[in-house]
Design a protein around this motif. Structure first.
Motif, PDB file in Angstrom:
ATOM      1  N   ASN A  49      -4.857  33.557   3.047  1.00  0.00           N
ATOM      2  CA  ASN A  49      -3.280  33.295   3.109  1.00  0.00           C
ATOM      3  C   ASN A  49      -2.768  34.592   2.341  1.00  0.00           C
ATOM      4  O   ASN A  49      -3.622  34.922   1.715  1.00  0.00           O
ATOM      5  N   GLN A  50      -1.311  35.271   2.332  1.00  0.00           N
ATOM      6  CA  GLN A  50      -1.482  36.654   1.282  1.00  0.00           C
ATOM      7  C   GLN A  50      -1.592  36.619  -0.101  1.00  0.00           C
ATOM      8  O   GLN A  50      -2.022  37.205  -0.981  1.00  0.00           O
ATOM      9  N   SER A  51      -2.055  35.784  -0.402  1.00  0.00           N
ATOM     10  CA  SER A  51      -2.157  34.898  -1.974  1.00  0.00           C
ATOM     11  C   SER A  51      -4.082  35.906  -2.174  1.00  0.00           C
ATOM     12  O   SER A  51      -4.125  36.373  -3.452  1.00  0.00           O
ATOM     13  N   SER A  54      -3.276  38.253  -4.779  1.00  0.00           N
ATOM     14  CA  SER A  54      -3.219  37.750  -6.410  1.00  0.00           C
ATOM     15  C   SER A  54      -4.154  38.735  -6.843  1.00  0.00           C
ATOM     16  O   SER A  54      -5.753  38.067  -6.776  1.00  0.00           O
ATOM     17  N   ARG A  60       2.863  31.764 -13.079  1.00  0.00           N
ATOM     18  CA  ARG A  60       2.757  30.564 -12.036  1.00  0.00           C
ATOM     19  C   ARG A  60       4.829  29.841 -11.837  1.00  0.00           C
ATOM     20  O   ARG A  60       5.309  29.810 -10.663  1.00  0.00           O
ATOM     21  N   TYR A  63       5.765  32.327  -9.309  1.00  0.00           N
ATOM     22  CA  TYR A  63       5.212  32.175  -7.248  1.00  0.00           C
ATOM     23  C   TYR A  63       6.786  30.502  -6.623  1.00  0.00           C
ATOM     24  O   TYR A  63       6.908  30.417  -5.804  1.00  0.00           O
ATOM     25  N   TRP A  67       8.784  30.488  -3.982  1.00  0.00           N
ATOM     26  CA  TRP A  67       8.707  29.668  -2.399  1.00  0.00           C
ATOM     27  C   TRP A  67       9.776  28.644  -2.672  1.00  0.00           C
ATOM     28  O   TRP A  67      10.656  28.199  -1.761  1.00  0.00           O
ATOM     29  N   GLU A  71      12.130  28.399   0.699  1.00  0.00           N
ATOM     30  CA  GLU A  71      12.498  26.770   0.795  1.00  0.00           C
ATOM     31  C   GLU A  71      14.176  26.610   1.676  1.00  0.00           C
ATOM     32  O   GLU A  71      13.983  25.771   2.139  1.00  0.00           O
ATOM     33  N   ASN A  82      -1.053  42.464  -8.125  1.00  0.00           N
ATOM     34  CA  ASN A  82      -1.689  42.958  -6.822  1.00  0.00           C
ATOM     35  C   ASN A  82      -3.257  43.349  -7.156  1.00  0.00           C
ATOM     36  O   ASN A  82      -2.853  43.951  -7.679  1.00  0.00           O
ATOM     37  N   GLN A 113       6.097  45.357   1.237  1.00  0.00           N
ATOM     38  CA  GLN A 113       5.824  45.909  -0.212  1.00  0.00           C
ATOM     39  C   GLN A 113       5.999  47.452  -0.970  1.00  0.00           C
ATOM     40  O   GLN A 113       4.783  48.479  -0.351  1.00  0.00           O
TER      41      GLN A 113
END
Ligand code: FAD
Length: 120
Positions: A49-51, A54, A60, A63, A67, A71, A82, A113
């Motif tokens: 995952n790209q996380s 992090s 939060r 994020y 999302w 969505e 990062n 990025q």
């Protein structure tokens, strides 16, 4: 018309870190600039995952907004704190664009990025 090979070479050689994920943010492609910026090799990144990037200090709320936008199939741009493979921290100016198939469904995400640690 532009041969598909030129698209591939352009992405490979771009001076910006580029990643492509599936709809769950799992990395399916990372270009050499992305490897250089993060210290991870492609093999280490694929399926993660790209996380993985992090630093776990970005609120939060950031994020949630990310999302929320994705969505709705809208692009998102913002700054994330990062972490490279060696544990060092950098500030990423990240733009994520949903990639839609012909049926209008989000199948992938494109991430661009830049390291803007110096600028801020
Ligand atoms: P959470 O946000 O709690 O999410 C848990 C899991 O669900 C993760 O797999 C998350 O990716 C996924 N997820 C959450 N909401 C949705 C949703 N609505 N739809 C589908 N999947 C969802 N984060 C960084 O910190 N640094 C980056 O450089 C970075 N680059 C990214 C690039 C792209 C192209 C994408 C799509 C996402 C990127 N992210 C990045 C966001 C990352 O995927 C995580 O959401 C974020 O790191 C928070 O991690 P978490 O463990 O708290 O997961």
């Amino acid at each position: 018309t532009l041969p598909p090979e030129v698209f591939r070479l352009a992405v490979e050689q771009a001076a910006v870190a580029i990643s492509i994920t599936d709809a769950k943010a799992r990395i399916v492609y990372a270009n050499p600039c992305f490897e250089k910026m993060t210290g991870y090799s492609c093999e280490e990144l694929l399926g993660k995952n790209q996380s993985i990037l992090s630093y776990k200090v970005t609120p939060r709320l950031v994020y949630d907004s990310l999302w929320g936008q994705l969505e709705r199939q809208h692009p998102w741009n913002g700054l994330l704190v990062n972490r490279r493979k060696d544990g060092s921290r950098y500030l990423a100016d990240l733009t994520i664009t949903p990639v839609l198939n012909t049926a209008g469904e989000t199948t992938h995400y494109l991430g661009l990025q830049r390291d803007v640690t110096e600028v801020h």
